[in-house]
Design a protein around this motif. Structure first.
Motif, PDB file in Angstrom:
ATOM      1  N   ASN B  27      40.287  17.978  -6.923  1.00  0.00           N
ATOM      2  CA  ASN B  27      41.067  17.722  -5.720  1.00  0.00           C
ATOM      3  C   ASN B  27      41.451  16.258  -5.639  1.00  0.00           C
ATOM      4  OD1 ASN B  27      41.063  20.292  -4.494  1.00  0.00           O
ATOM      5  ND2 ASN B  27      38.891  20.025  -4.003  1.00  0.00           N
ATOM      6  N   PRO B  28      42.595  16.005  -5.041  1.00  0.00           N
ATOM      7  CA  PRO B  28      42.933  14.605  -4.782  1.00  0.00           C
ATOM      8  C   PRO B  28      41.999  14.068  -3.701  1.00  0.00           C
ATOM      9  CG  PRO B  28      44.530  16.054  -3.744  1.00  0.00           C
ATOM     10  CD  PRO B  28      43.602  16.929  -4.519  1.00  0.00           C
ATOM     11  N   PRO B  29      41.929  12.757  -3.553  1.00  0.00           N
ATOM     12  CA  PRO B  29      41.056  12.181  -2.532  1.00  0.00           C
ATOM     13  C   PRO B  29      41.456  12.652  -1.141  1.00  0.00           C
ATOM     14  CG  PRO B  29      42.537  10.507  -3.489  1.00  0.00           C
ATOM     15  CD  PRO B  29      42.668  11.745  -4.315  1.00  0.00           C
ATOM     16  N   ASP B  30      40.468  12.866  -0.285  1.00  0.00           N
ATOM     17  CA  ASP B  30      40.759  13.056   1.139  1.00  0.00           C
ATOM     18  C   ASP B  30      41.511  14.354   1.428  1.00  0.00           C
ATOM     19  OD1 ASP B  30      40.550  12.063   3.736  1.00  0.00           O
ATOM     20  OD2 ASP B  30      42.601  11.252   3.669  1.00  0.00           O
ATOM     21  N   ALA B  31      41.253  15.391   0.622  1.00  0.00           N
ATOM     22  CA  ALA B  31      42.040  16.616   0.767  1.00  0.00           C
ATOM     23  C   ALA B  31      41.657  17.383   2.034  1.00  0.00           C
ATOM     24  CB  ALA B  31      41.857  17.503  -0.454  1.00  0.00           C
ATOM     25  N   GLY B  32      42.554  18.265   2.452  1.00  0.00           N
ATOM     26  CA  GLY B  32      42.375  19.024   3.682  1.00  0.00           C
ATOM     27  C   GLY B  32      41.479  20.249   3.512  1.00  0.00           C
ATOM     28  N   PHE B  33      41.411  21.028   4.558  1.00  0.00           N
ATOM     29  CA  PHE B  33      40.486  22.151   4.674  1.00  0.00           C
ATOM     30  C   PHE B  33      40.535  23.103   3.478  1.00  0.00           C
ATOM     31  CE2 PHE B  33      39.714  26.558   6.007  1.00  0.00           C
ATOM     32  CZ  PHE B  33      38.451  26.460   6.582  1.00  0.00           C
ATOM     33  N   PHE B  34      41.738  23.511   3.049  1.00  0.00           N
ATOM     34  CA  PHE B  34      41.848  24.607   2.083  1.00  0.00           C
ATOM     35  C   PHE B  34      41.497  24.199   0.658  1.00  0.00           C
ATOM     36  CE2 PHE B  34      44.274  26.026   5.738  1.00  0.00           C
ATOM     37  CZ  PHE B  34      43.745  27.294   5.926  1.00  0.00           C
ATOM     38  N   ALA B  35      41.291  22.890   0.427  1.00  0.00           N
ATOM     39  CA  ALA B  35      40.880  22.432  -0.906  1.00  0.00           C
ATOM     40  C   ALA B  35      39.530  23.017  -1.294  1.00  0.00           C
ATOM     41  CB  ALA B  35      40.838  20.909  -0.944  1.00  0.00           C
ATOM     42  N   ALA B  36      38.765  23.455  -0.305  1.00  0.00           N
ATOM     43  CA  ALA B  36      37.403  23.917  -0.585  1.00  0.00           C
ATOM     44  C   ALA B  36      37.295  25.425  -0.798  1.00  0.00           C
ATOM     45  CB  ALA B  36      36.486  23.493   0.566  1.00  0.00           C
ATOM     46  N   TYR B  37      38.411  26.144  -0.702  1.00  0.00           N
ATOM     47  CA  TYR B  37      38.317  27.616  -0.733  1.00  0.00           C
ATOM     48  C   TYR B  37      39.300  28.263  -1.698  1.00  0.00           C
ATOM     49  CZ  TYR B  37      35.774  26.889   3.614  1.00  0.00           C
ATOM     50  OH  TYR B  37      34.855  26.480   4.542  1.00  0.00           O
ATOM     51  N   THR B  38      38.842  29.334  -2.305  1.00  0.00           N
ATOM     52  CA  THR B  38      39.781  30.207  -3.021  1.00  0.00           C
ATOM     53  C   THR B  38      40.344  31.207  -2.015  1.00  0.00           C
ATOM     54  OG1 THR B  38      38.183  31.932  -3.550  1.00  0.00           O
ATOM     55  CG2 THR B  38      38.319  30.070  -5.090  1.00  0.00           C
ATOM     56  N   VAL B  39      41.453  31.840  -2.384  1.00  0.00           N
ATOM     57  CA  VAL B  39      42.048  32.848  -1.503  1.00  0.00           C
ATOM     58  C   VAL B  39      41.072  34.010  -1.304  1.00  0.00           C
ATOM     59  CG1 VAL B  39      43.903  34.570  -1.337  1.00  0.00           C
ATOM     60  CG2 VAL B  39      44.438  32.211  -1.975  1.00  0.00           C
ATOM     61  N   LYS B  40      40.367  34.337  -2.375  1.00  0.00           N
ATOM     62  CA  LYS B  40      39.375  35.416  -2.289  1.00  0.00           C
ATOM     63  C   LYS B  40      38.309  35.084  -1.245  1.00  0.00           C
ATOM     64  CE  LYS B  40      38.852  37.952  -6.410  1.00  0.00           C
ATOM     65  NZ  LYS B  40      38.398  37.946  -7.820  1.00  0.00           N
ATOM     66  N   SER B 195      47.056  19.115  -1.392  1.00  0.00           N
ATOM     67  CA  SER B 195      46.320  18.303  -0.414  1.00  0.00           C
ATOM     68  C   SER B 195      45.459  19.163   0.503  1.00  0.00           C
ATOM     69  CB  SER B 195      47.317  17.501   0.429  1.00  0.00           C
ATOM     70  OG  SER B 195      48.084  18.384   1.232  1.00  0.00           O
ATOM     71  N   GLY B 196      45.441  20.481   0.250  1.00  0.00           N
ATOM     72  CA  GLY B 196      44.577  21.353   1.044  1.00  0.00           C
ATOM     73  C   GLY B 196      45.106  21.673   2.431  1.00  0.00           C
ATOM     74  N   MET B 197      46.399  21.476   2.690  1.00  0.00           N
ATOM     75  CA  MET B 197      46.956  21.852   3.998  1.00  0.00           C
ATOM     76  C   MET B 197      47.064  23.365   4.124  1.00  0.00           C
ATOM     77  SD  MET B 197      50.165  19.197   4.232  1.00  0.00           S
ATOM     78  CE  MET B 197      50.022  17.430   4.049  1.00  0.00           C
ATOM     79  N   VAL B 198      47.374  24.023   3.007  1.00  0.00           N
ATOM     80  CA  VAL B 198      47.469  25.495   2.938  1.00  0.00           C
ATOM     81  C   VAL B 198      46.919  25.926   1.581  1.00  0.00           C
ATOM     82  CG1 VAL B 198      49.467  25.916   4.472  1.00  0.00           C
ATOM     83  CG2 VAL B 198      49.846  25.245   2.084  1.00  0.00           C
ATOM     84  N   PRO B 199      46.533  27.201   1.473  1.00  0.00           N
ATOM     85  CA  PRO B 199      46.021  27.657   0.167  1.00  0.00           C
ATOM     86  C   PRO B 199      47.124  28.067  -0.805  1.00  0.00           C
ATOM     87  CG  PRO B 199      45.697  29.353   1.829  1.00  0.00           C
ATOM     88  CD  PRO B 199      46.278  28.181   2.548  1.00  0.00           C
ATOM     89  N   ALA B 251      45.193  30.362 -10.830  1.00  0.00           N
ATOM     90  CA  ALA B 251      45.936  31.578 -11.178  1.00  0.00           C
ATOM     91  C   ALA B 251      45.383  32.775 -10.406  1.00  0.00           C
ATOM     92  CB  ALA B 251      45.847  31.825 -12.688  1.00  0.00           C
ATOM     93  N   GLU B 252      44.094  32.759 -10.146  1.00  0.00           N
ATOM     94  CA  GLU B 252      43.508  33.840  -9.360  1.00  0.00           C
ATOM     95  C   GLU B 252      44.129  33.901  -7.968  1.00  0.00           C
ATOM     96  OE1 GLU B 252      38.957  34.616  -8.949  1.00  0.00           O
ATOM     97  OE2 GLU B 252      39.662  33.805  -7.033  1.00  0.00           O
ATOM     98  N   ASP B 253      44.293  32.736  -7.363  1.00  0.00           N
ATOM     99  CA  ASP B 253      44.935  32.692  -6.042  1.00  0.00           C
ATOM    100  C   ASP B 253      46.381  33.198  -6.131  1.00  0.00           C
ATOM    101  OD1 ASP B 253      42.612  31.642  -5.057  1.00  0.00           O
ATOM    102  OD2 ASP B 253      43.470  29.709  -4.432  1.00  0.00           O
ATOM    103  N   ALA B 254      47.119  32.746  -7.140  1.00  0.00           N
ATOM    104  CA  ALA B 254      48.518  33.182  -7.300  1.00  0.00           C
ATOM    105  C   ALA B 254      48.571  34.689  -7.520  1.00  0.00           C
ATOM    106  CB  ALA B 254      49.175  32.443  -8.465  1.00  0.00           C
ATOM    107  N   ALA B 255      47.590  35.199  -8.257  1.00  0.00           N
ATOM    108  CA  ALA B 255      47.563  36.633  -8.571  1.00  0.00           C
ATOM    109  C   ALA B 255      47.273  37.479  -7.334  1.00  0.00           C
ATOM    110  CB  ALA B 255      46.522  36.912  -9.659  1.00  0.00           C
ATOM    111  N   ALA B 256      46.667  36.868  -6.317  1.00  0.00           N
ATOM    112  CA  ALA B 256      46.433  37.607  -5.073  1.00  0.00           C
ATOM    113  C   ALA B 256      47.747  37.839  -4.337  1.00  0.00           C
ATOM    114  CB  ALA B 256      45.455  36.833  -4.175  1.00  0.00           C
ATOM    115  N   LEU B 257      48.688  36.909  -4.500  1.00  0.00           N
ATOM    116  CA  LEU B 257      49.955  36.998  -3.779  1.00  0.00           C
ATOM    117  C   LEU B 257      51.050  37.715  -4.567  1.00  0.00           C
ATOM    118  CD1 LEU B 257      51.912  36.330  -1.508  1.00  0.00           C
ATOM    119  CD2 LEU B 257      52.037  33.970  -2.353  1.00  0.00           C
TER     120      LEU B 257
END
Lengths: 478, 478
Positions: B27-40, B195-199, B251-257
């Motif tokens: 992750n880049p420095p200071d990333a937002g909430f979604f940097a910590a989660y996979t879509v799953k 930046s973790g603003m959205v997944p 790619a796992e996240d992209a594959a969910a969508l």
């Protein structure tokens, strides 16, 4: 009656034809052997012993020897190949092998269509000595059906012109008046059939190149739906507009050949409800540029006699003229120059100056204009599909003038100067843009020269269109 | 293991990644909430009560409020619409209605994709106040799947540039170093995810516009096969090159969508024999113009670690570079100018000067060059289909440099001046010309900035490609 079940109203067309004293199958003066026969009669004669294929070939060659020096229809006659093919056809008949209605029938092939082992010049000094290794797909099918390729017919240089008076081999001459042009680019094929040298010929049609010479020479000329006959092995003019077509003395004759050439791959076909009585939309010609009023009137009266009350004016199609014209100009120009770019750069001197000038101007069309034209094509196709929900046929003159003198480039029409090329193409080229099947049938004469009625059908309705045209012609001949 | 049955050789990639000390999901420095989660994880959390959709929206808005003033990823945030959609998703969960993995997930949408009722500027002053009446098809599908459109992300003006630093709303900034460009044209979408603003975010890719910002921002960027996701309702850049794509953290996240967006119409698919072990062809980059050697080396080593002995150089594909480049230049130029011709004539002053200049030059491409390019495209497709008889994947760097400083237009590479735009596009745009699915995955860092490995699959093998990439990434993360 068309076999497909749509009634054609009887409007007394036969009587009307007798009144004006012009037979649809009218022949030019001094025509050759095949002017007297339908393909059906020839096929029957071959089977009942009236003729042999060898005799038909001899008759073709005799007519060519007599007429071609004046008319310049054939640029190459394959006496040896034709004799060989005739011997094969006769042997097949003798052995009881019957490949169908084309077996033993002489056919002429336009010189932009590849013939294995026969020089194929495309009317150009660039290809003066070019001998293709393989037959074009349509020639292969012709031969497979037992037809006899008599020779190659004059094409306007690279098929890039509707006058057929500029080519490596000069000009084709109109058999109704050899001081006049045959029309083109399939001029040689039209002249060969109209003068009775052969019963049938293959041509190509990118903006009207089958229908224009057919109309000016008093023939039936059929351009099927786009890709209905494979253009593989045909020298390209404009690949998304190029069609292989048939020049014949009647729609019945063309219909004998068409099914044998049809591409077996599935083709798009417009799904429309069939009307119980044929409804024809007449396209007023005012927006197509200046015409000879006598020609338009003659063709219109002929159509009225054929269709009577079952014909309505469709001004909305005429309103599309400008879109048609700009779309085809951009598409044809870009595609044509792409074919010739390297030749224009390397050997401009080998082109006819008029063709070269046209090509150089074609090379200036912009890419975005081509892309825009492709969009316009799609819109036009959609618009026409809507018209064909209501109408079975569209009708209009094939050309608004009779055959001009050879090399003529401007005419005075309706009191103004009009370019010959545009005047020849303006009513045929729309149907190349949208790829719809279109046929020209003889519609009488003006000043002793033939004029043509053009009928346009929905996409994929090729056999139906031939059938309708044949029915109309049969009634007239009755 | 990909579900489709091709073995991916284990070459100890995970160990190698640990060695160089860079996590793929870095992750880049200071990333937002979604940097910590996979879509799953998010989808699971929504179902087990860890989060509500309303909370996810609040987290997205909080991250945007904190980070967007610097990074300029979003050009419009739809607080009200997002809150409404979140309430609906939460009500659905409560009622036991589950529309699948996207329900309740916040997604960002590039601002050249129509959103009903939300201003869609395409990054241009021409569309400053333009409010579409309908959602683009991909947005309609997003919403149907229960995803929450948080807002619209910055696009390079008319998506016509790979730098995302020229638009009505200025420049997107790279979260790894805001003095550097995000890459574009889908710069805002990449920045929003990185930046973790959205997944997840939707982007578009005409010459690399999803993959370029994804690679420069350290993301996974997926451009599916041409037309695999409908481009209906997307403002066109170049209609035969435009692809809708996905920006994701893996790619796992992209594959969910992806399956939820896929066009249900039958798509062309290359029929190839599956090899028993994944065989990857590496495309040497020498012919693609100057690169930063450190970047190419880093990506190559990463690929070697992933694929080991099952990777071979395919110099023949690299030999096609010039054909690729000339084909895409002609196709994109002609199609792009066609879209803008009237706007350029009427209101040139409303364009960014750089975009205007590029458009004006695009307008000069000749029609015949476009036609030639379409022919070249067909040849390239045929050639690549042959390669894919032997190889399962092609691989190369996504870009041969790290993110340049904002507004930089030339770089010194291998001792010579190189234009930034061409350097960014040279390795991504070939796959738009031929329409093959291509994905970029993070492949380490150079000078603290992300670099990407690009994988290209046969036509129609979209789900397979996502699956292979996800398998490779999962192994790495292990």
């Amino acid at each position: 009656m068309p076999r497909h079940g749509t009634m054609i109203p009887d409007t007394g067309a036969g009587r009307r034809r007798l009144m004006v004293g012009v037979k649809m199958s009218a022949n030019p003066p001094d025509a050759g052997f095949f002017a007297a026969y339908t393909v059906k009669e020839l096929a029957q004669g071959l089977r009942d012993g009236t003729f042999t294929a060898a005799e038909l070939v001899r008759e073709a060659l005799a007519s060519i020897d007599r007429l071609n020096p004046v008319l310049n229809a054939f640029v190459l006659v394959d006496r040896e190949g034709a004799a060989r093919a005739a011997a094969q056809a006769d042997a097949d008949f003798k052995a009881g092998t019957d490949r169908g209605p084309m077996q033993g029938i002489p056919v002429a092939v336009k010189d932009n269509i590849d013939t294995a082992g026969l020089v194929t010049t495309v009317g150009s000094a660039h290809f003066k000595t070019h001998v293709p290794k393989e037959d074009a797909e349509c020639v292969r099918l012709l031969k497979e059906a037992g037809a006899i390729v008599i020779g190659k017919t004059l094409t306007h240089e690279f098929a890039y012109g509707p006058t057929a008076d500029r080519s490596l081999q000069g000009a084709a001459k109109n058999p109704w008046d050899p001081s006049r042009m045959s029309g083109g680019s399939s001029g040689g094929s039209a002249v060969a059939v109209a003068s009775g040298m052969v019963p049938l010929a293959l041509g190509t049609d990118t903006g009207g190149s089958v229908r224009i010479p057919a109309a000016l020479c008093g023939l039936t000329g059929f351009k099927p739906s786009y890709a209905a006959i494979s253009a593989s092995g045909v020298f390209p003019l404009s690949t998304t507009l190029d069609h292989v077509g048939i020049l014949a003395r009647s729609a019945e004759d063309a219909a004998a050949l068409f099914p044998l050439l049809r591409d077996p791959a599935p083709q798009p076909k417009h799904k429309k409800a069939r009307t119980s009585t044929l409804l024809t939309g007449w396209i007023p010609t005012g927006s197509f540029g200046a015409s000879d009023t006598a020609v338009v009137t003659e063709v219109r009266q002929f159509a009225e006699a054929l269709f009577g009350q079952a014909m309505r004016d469709v001004a909305q199609v005429a309103a599309l003229t400008e879109v048609f014209a700009s779309a085809i100009a951009a598409i044809q120009s870009a595609e044509a120059y792409e074919v010739h770019a390297e030749r224009v750069a390397a050997h401009p001197e080998l082109f006819d100056p008029e063709v070269l000038e046209r090509l150089q101007s074609a090379g200036m069309v912009k890419g975005w204009e081509y892309v825009r034209a492709l969009k316009q094509r799609k819109q036009l196709q959609a618009t026409l599909a809507v018209f064909f929900e209501r109408f079975d046929l569209l009708a209009m003159p094939t050309i608004g003038i009779v055959a001009p003198p050879l090399q003529e480039r401007t005419l005075t029409l309706e009191g103004q100067e009009a370019p010959v090329a545009r005047t020849l193409l303006t009513m045929t080229r729309p149907w190349n843009v949208v790829g719809l099947p279109a046929i020209t049938i003889p519609a009488g004469q003006v000043d002793g020269l033939p004029v043509g009625l053009q009928l346009i059908a929905p996409m994929g309705w090729d056999a139906w269109l031939l059938d309708v045209a044949a029915t109309l012609q049969a009634r007239d001949l009755a």
